[in-house]
Scaffold this active site. Sequence first.
Site, short mmCIF file in Angstrom:
data_model
loop_
_atom_site.label_atom_id
_atom_site.label_comp_id
_atom_site.label_asym_id
_atom_site.label_seq_id
_atom_site.Cartn_x
_atom_site.Cartn_y
_atom_site.Cartn_z
CG HIS A 17 -0.18 0.04 2.53
ND1 HIS A 17 0.33 1.20 3.08
CD2 HIS A 17 0.15 -0.96 3.38
CE1 HIS A 17 0.93 0.92 4.21
NE2 HIS A 17 0.86 -0.39 4.43
N GLY A 18 0.26 2.37 -0.42
CA GLY A 18 0.95 3.65 -0.38
C GLY A 18 1.14 4.12 1.05
CD GLN A 19 3.91 9.00 3.70
OE1 GLN A 19 3.17 9.93 3.33
NE2 GLN A 19 5.19 9.19 4.00
CE LYS B 160 -5.02 11.06 7.02
NZ LYS B 160 -6.34 11.58 7.49
CG ASN C 184 3.24 3.70 6.49
OD1 ASN C 184 2.70 3.41 5.43
ND2 ASN C 184 3.46 2.77 7.43
NE ARG D 157 -1.55 -0.51 6.73
CZ ARG D 157 -2.00 -1.15 7.80
NH1 ARG D 157 -3.15 -0.77 8.36
NH2 ARG D 157 -1.33 -2.16 8.33
CD GLU E 93 2.35 -5.50 7.73
OE1 GLU E 93 2.47 -6.69 7.35
OE2 GLU E 93 3.13 -4.58 7.40
CG PHE E 94 3.91 -9.54 11.48
CD1 PHE E 94 4.05 -10.91 11.33
CD2 PHE E 94 4.46 -8.92 12.58
CE1 PHE E 94 4.73 -11.67 12.28
CE2 PHE E 94 5.14 -9.66 13.54
CZ PHE E 94 5.27 -11.03 13.39
CG ASP E 95 -1.57 -9.07 15.70
OD1 ASP E 95 -1.17 -8.01 16.24
OD2 ASP E 95 -2.54 -9.72 16.12
CE1 TYR E 96 5.81 -5.76 13.10
CE2 TYR E 96 3.92 -4.62 12.20
CZ TYR E 96 5.17 -5.16 12.04
OH TYR E 96 5.80 -5.09 10.81
#
Length: 202
Positions: A17-19, A21, A23, A67, A90-93
Amino acid sequence: MGNNLGVITMELYLVRHGQSKANAAHILQGAKVDTALTSEGCQQAELTKERLLDQHFDRVYVSPLHRASETAKIIVGQSTTLTFDSRLVEFDYGSWDGQKIEDLLDQYPEYFHDPVYFSQSWKVSGGERYQQAQTRLKHFMDDLNGDADEKVLVVSHGMTIKLWVAQLLGLKHPENLAEPANASVTKISLTNGQPILKIYGG
């Protein structure tokens, strides 16, 4: 379509995905935190659209996080059918999701200064293990494989794409790969399931 010799080639285009908020604010953004694209992120997606303009995709799969879906809609347009799949998130942090990266660096320097050590971050954060993310991606690939030559676009996330490529190529140490940049393209050609990496984060 697949030829008479039974050789089937899938061209897999993985786009981050693009940048977003988060990020831009240097916030760690995983599966639980989801912010919209910045204006720069939208511009990045527009540039990726131009890069892929000559490609016809037979299927488009997208992470359901905002996103990623926003990026996909810019790249392929509103009229293209998007298939959302939760295995592409996305990976779950864990508890680190949504925290300032600077603060995490202060609290857990050993995890962020040593990429190998970061793979053990689940012990502190309660997040995913690399193997868990790669298992869901393997299940996605098992369902994706078809019986005809196809070009498939997937819009997903940085860590997810990194772990996915490592899995497809049989790399035992995903930390040797950098996360692909926002709105970058990773291309993998799979002939009868055998992967060749053509572009990584380009």
